[in-house]
Scaffold this motif. Structure first.
Motif, PDB file in Angstrom:
ATOM      1  N   GLY A 110      67.038  28.557  49.692  1.00  0.00           N
ATOM      2  CA  GLY A 110      68.066  28.056  48.786  1.00  0.00           C
ATOM      3  C   GLY A 110      67.816  26.613  48.386  1.00  0.00           C
ATOM      4  O   GLY A 110      67.954  26.251  47.212  1.00  0.00           O
TER       5      GLY A 110
ATOM      6  N   PHE B 160      72.020  28.749  45.984  1.00  0.00           N
ATOM      7  CA  PHE B 160      71.655  29.901  45.153  1.00  0.00           C
ATOM      8  C   PHE B 160      72.605  30.029  43.958  1.00  0.00           C
ATOM      9  O   PHE B 160      72.169  30.149  42.804  1.00  0.00           O
ATOM     10  CB  PHE B 160      71.714  31.193  45.976  1.00  0.00           C
TER      11      PHE B 160
ATOM     12  N   PHE C  49      68.521  36.279  48.126  1.00  0.00           N
ATOM     13  CA  PHE C  49      69.973  36.208  47.946  1.00  0.00           C
ATOM     14  C   PHE C  49      70.637  37.519  48.345  1.00  0.00           C
ATOM     15  O   PHE C  49      71.701  37.518  48.971  1.00  0.00           O
ATOM     16  CB  PHE C  49      70.308  35.853  46.494  1.00  0.00           C
TER      17      PHE C  49
END
Length: 322
Positions: free
Chosen positions: A305, A223, A262
């Motif tokens: 991710g 990320f 995230f």
């Protein structure tokens, strides 16, 4: 509070009351570090007088991205306006005092010496621009790693325009050498595998970390690295990953959906690691402590991710082929 010891006690008393909330925790870290810098500056001013020119003390790493957990180490630097021997001596002295103060307050020193007490991370504005040129001219693994570290910087005290000037300069240089985007992707292209071919989690097998997943290496990096690269391409100077998500242009609408994943990851880490006793342990998660549903959620975030990182690679390759 007028001493490092008072700040240390304040940290001990207060940090656990904000350890469950990502935003409140990072705001507390900011306030604690700012107060440390203020005390350090007062100490240096008592001996050396007022700063000889405008400056900014900036933080990098998880502090720069506003992604600190309960424990954090030091990653910081200084940029000052005028390039003179007097300024260099003054701000190195300030960098040493800040580094010592943060260590006393509870922030471990950086093992790689990425701190304002190191002349490499304490430079004038013109010297920082020269350093950008050197990193880009070399374009090797170490140089691009240092640049990536710097690009996650955020002014915590002083003139934040000085930090932005270096970033804007770097982005202009990148436009002249677009192949460097690809080099930077390759520089962070290795991701520690967290899921096996049969869909099983892959914890460490040996040593003191056996049975644990390193959240930083296996989940956070895809990320963080993706949004740093996208921010560079889209001329976004903000360093927090969440702000980078928010500032992506509308044609990246599909990527903005990963922001929720995230944010979930940040809260997930706090939930499981708020009782960690040192900096290293905040990144380790013992999979035996997870329920079946929690393991599924962890794997889901990992896959998100990895997918984001793959999409970022495609975007960079298209940009570099123009």
């Amino acid at each position: 509070m007028k001493s490092y010891e008072e700040l240390k006690q304040w940290r001990k008393q207060y940090i656990h009351s904000v350890s469950w909330d990502h935003q409140k925790l990072n705001s507390f870290h900011d306030e604690l570090m700012k107060k440390t810098v203020q005390i350090a500056l007062e100490k240096v001013e008592g001996e050396w007088g007022h700063p000889p020119t405008h400056f900014a003390f900036f933080v990098m790493g998880s502090a720069g991205r506003e992604e600190q957990s309960v424990w954090s180490d030091q990653d910081h630097g200084i940029v000052y306006d005028h390039s003179t021997k007097e300024c260099q001596e003054y701000f190195l002295k300030l960098g040493e005092e800040i580094t010592d103060g943060l260590a006393l307050v509870g922030y471990e020193r950086c093992e790689g010496n990425v701190m304002a007490s190191n002349p490499f991370w304490c430079k004038s504005l013109s010297e920082w621009k020269t350093q950008i040129n050197i990193w880009f001219d070399k374009a090797d693994w170490e140089s691009l790693r240092y640049f990536s570290t710097f690009f996650d910087s955020r002014a915590l005290y002083g003139d934040d325009n000085l930090v932005d000037k270096i970033k804007v300069y770097a982005m202009k240089k990148l436009d002249e050498q677009p192949f460097l985007y690809k080099r930077m992707y390759e520089n962070v292209g290795f991701i520690k595998k967290g899921i096996g071919i049969f869909g099983q989690l892959l914890p460490e097998q040996k040593g003191e970390d056996a049975g644990c997943i390193n959240l930083k290496q296996t989940i956070f990096f895809p990320f963080v690295n993706s949004l740093r690269l996208l921010a560079l391409m889209e001329k976004i100077t903000s360093s927090p990953t969440l702000e980078r998500f928010q500032q992506l242009p509308e044609h990246f609408h599909s990527l903005k959906t990963y922001q929720a994943d995230f944010m979930k990851l940040l809260n997930y880490r706090l939930y499981f690691q708020k009782e960690a006793t040192n900096y290293k342990k905040v990144h380790l998660l013992n999979i035996k402590a997870l329920s079946t549903n929690e393991r599924k959620e962890l794997k889901k975030m990992m896959k998100k991710g990895y997918k984001l990182f793959a999409i970022t690679k495609d975007i960079i390759e298209k940009r570099c082929s123009r």
